[in-house]
Design a protein around this motif. Structure first.
Motif, mmCIF file in Angstrom:
data_model
loop_
_atom_site.group_PDB
_atom_site.id
_atom_site.type_symbol
_atom_site.label_atom_id
_atom_site.label_comp_id
_atom_site.label_asym_id
_atom_site.label_seq_id
_atom_site.Cartn_x
_atom_site.Cartn_y
_atom_site.Cartn_z
ATOM 1 N N LYS A 22 14.795 -51.359 21.809
ATOM 2 C CA LYS A 22 13.587 -52.031 22.298
ATOM 3 C C LYS A 22 13.389 -53.322 21.513
ATOM 4 N N GLY A 23 12.985 -54.369 22.180
ATOM 5 C CA GLY A 23 12.705 -55.630 21.520
ATOM 6 C C GLY A 23 11.213 -55.783 21.273
ATOM 7 N N THR A 24 10.853 -56.257 20.096
ATOM 8 C CA THR A 24 9.456 -56.508 19.754
ATOM 9 C C THR A 24 9.287 -57.991 19.461
ATOM 10 N N ASP A 25 8.052 -58.394 19.134
ATOM 11 C CA ASP A 25 7.850 -59.796 18.789
ATOM 12 C C ASP A 25 8.482 -60.132 17.441
ATOM 13 N N VAL A 26 8.602 -59.141 16.551
ATOM 14 C CA VAL A 26 9.233 -59.365 15.251
ATOM 15 C C VAL A 26 10.751 -59.351 15.372
ATOM 16 N N ARG A 27 11.274 -58.370 16.120
ATOM 17 C CA ARG A 27 12.720 -58.264 16.350
ATOM 18 C C ARG A 27 12.990 -58.186 17.844
ATOM 19 N N PRO A 28 13.138 -59.325 18.504
ATOM 20 C CA PRO A 28 13.414 -59.297 19.945
ATOM 21 C C PRO A 28 14.830 -58.792 20.225
ATOM 22 N N ARG A 29 15.060 -58.485 21.477
ATOM 23 C CA ARG A 29 16.343 -57.929 21.921
ATOM 24 C C ARG A 29 17.244 -59.043 22.431
ATOM 25 N N LEU A 30 18.438 -59.167 21.827
ATOM 26 C CA LEU A 30 19.429 -60.134 22.267
ATOM 27 C C LEU A 30 20.366 -59.402 23.217
ATOM 28 N N THR A 31 20.297 -59.735 24.487
ATOM 29 C CA THR A 31 21.092 -59.050 25.497
ATOM 30 C C THR A 31 22.146 -59.997 26.063
ATOM 31 N N ILE A 32 23.289 -59.432 26.389
ATOM 32 C CA ILE A 32 24.415 -60.229 26.849
ATOM 33 C C ILE A 32 24.870 -59.722 28.211
ATOM 34 N N PHE A 33 25.282 -60.652 29.057
ATOM 35 C CA PHE A 33 25.926 -60.298 30.317
ATOM 36 C C PHE A 33 27.162 -61.160 30.432
ATOM 37 N N ARG A 34 28.271 -60.537 30.782
ATOM 38 C CA ARG A 34 29.492 -61.303 30.965
ATOM 39 C C ARG A 34 30.027 -61.071 32.362
ATOM 40 N N SER A 35 30.364 -62.164 33.016
ATOM 41 C CA SER A 35 31.058 -62.071 34.294
ATOM 42 C C SER A 35 32.492 -62.499 34.044
ATOM 43 N N VAL A 36 33.256 -62.627 35.066
ATOM 44 C CA VAL A 36 34.652 -63.016 34.892
ATOM 45 C C VAL A 36 34.746 -64.436 34.344
ATOM 46 N N ALA A 37 33.887 -65.328 34.804
ATOM 47 C CA ALA A 37 34.002 -66.739 34.447
ATOM 48 C C ALA A 37 32.966 -67.220 33.445
ATOM 49 N N HIS A 38 31.885 -66.467 33.203
ATOM 50 C CA HIS A 38 30.804 -66.970 32.361
ATOM 51 C C HIS A 38 30.222 -65.885 31.468
ATOM 52 N N VAL A 39 29.487 -66.345 30.449
ATOM 53 C CA VAL A 39 28.758 -65.462 29.535
ATOM 54 C C VAL A 39 27.303 -65.922 29.520
ATOM 55 N N TYR A 40 26.383 -64.976 29.646
ATOM 56 C CA TYR A 40 24.954 -65.266 29.652
ATOM 57 C C TYR A 40 24.301 -64.471 28.526
ATOM 58 N N ALA A 54 17.357 -68.510 25.912
ATOM 59 C CA ALA A 54 18.511 -68.137 26.730
ATOM 60 C C ALA A 54 19.593 -69.195 26.578
ATOM 61 N N ALA A 55 20.831 -68.778 26.781
ATOM 62 C CA ALA A 55 21.959 -69.700 26.770
ATOM 63 C C ALA A 55 23.050 -69.122 27.658
ATOM 64 N N SER A 56 23.800 -70.000 28.291
ATOM 65 C CA SER A 56 24.911 -69.542 29.119
ATOM 66 C C SER A 56 25.936 -70.655 29.246
ATOM 67 N N THR A 57 27.108 -70.265 29.660
ATOM 68 C CA THR A 57 28.171 -71.252 29.841
ATOM 69 C C THR A 57 28.025 -71.998 31.158
ATOM 70 N N VAL A 58 26.999 -71.685 31.923
ATOM 71 C CA VAL A 58 26.743 -72.388 33.182
ATOM 72 C C VAL A 58 25.950 -73.670 32.934
ATOM 73 N N GLU A 59 25.201 -73.721 31.837
ATOM 74 C CA GLU A 59 24.362 -74.884 31.546
ATOM 75 C C GLU A 59 25.211 -76.145 31.428
ATOM 76 N N PRO A 60 24.818 -77.217 32.101
ATOM 77 C CA PRO A 60 25.617 -78.449 32.040
ATOM 78 C C PRO A 60 25.732 -79.019 30.631
ATOM 79 N N ALA A 61 24.655 -78.946 29.845
ATOM 80 C CA ALA A 61 24.703 -79.488 28.488
ATOM 81 C C ALA A 61 25.687 -78.722 27.623
ATOM 82 N N LEU A 62 25.712 -77.429 27.783
ATOM 83 C CA LEU A 62 26.610 -76.595 26.987
ATOM 84 C C LEU A 62 28.041 -76.661 27.505
#
Length: 124
Positions: A22-40, A54-62
């Motif tokens: 469980k994520g709280t305000d003190v320790r939030p939950r870092l969750t990951i999703f991976r597809s074949v071509a990207h990581v979110y 949030a961060a992902s490999t879809v973002e143009p800046a990244l």
């Protein structure tokens, strides 16, 4: 729930993990999703139901800043995402998180994101 596909298996493992993590305000939950071509990656405060960063490999800046040969589908791109999410969280004053692998095995790109985030200053 009967397991018929790989996706069904991952979803079942995901629910088992989410019962404990469980994520709280003190320790939030870092969750990951991976597809074949990207990581979110998302950092979520489950108590209030909000996404902190949030961060992902879809973002143009990244996508433009990825090293030569790095993409969302390989370990080099996953390391870049881990470093990016850690920087965004440190800007918001968050240093401790709970890692949610989202039913994926802890190896390859999932492990690369976690290791890069730890090296960039996150504690989990």
């Amino acid at each position: 729930m009967r397991i018929k596909t790989k996706h069904d298996r991952r979803v079942r493992i995901k629910y088992r993990i989410r019962k404990r993590v469980k994520g709280t305000d003190v320790r939030p939950r870092l969750t990951i999703f991976r597809s074949v071509a990207h990581v979110y990656v998302q950092v979520v405060d489950d108590a209030s139901g909000t996404t902190i960063a949030a961060a992902s490999t879809v973002e143009p800046a990244l996508k433009g800043s990825l090293a030569n040969g790095a993409s969302g589908g390989n370990v080099a791109g996953a390391k870049a995402i881990g470093t990016t999410i850690a920087e965004r969280l440190r800007e918001k004053g968050v240093t401790r998180v709970v890692f949610d692998r989202n039913g994926f095995l802890y190896h390859g790109r999932v492990k690369a994101v976690a290791d890069a985030a730890r090296e960039a200053g996150l504690e989990f």
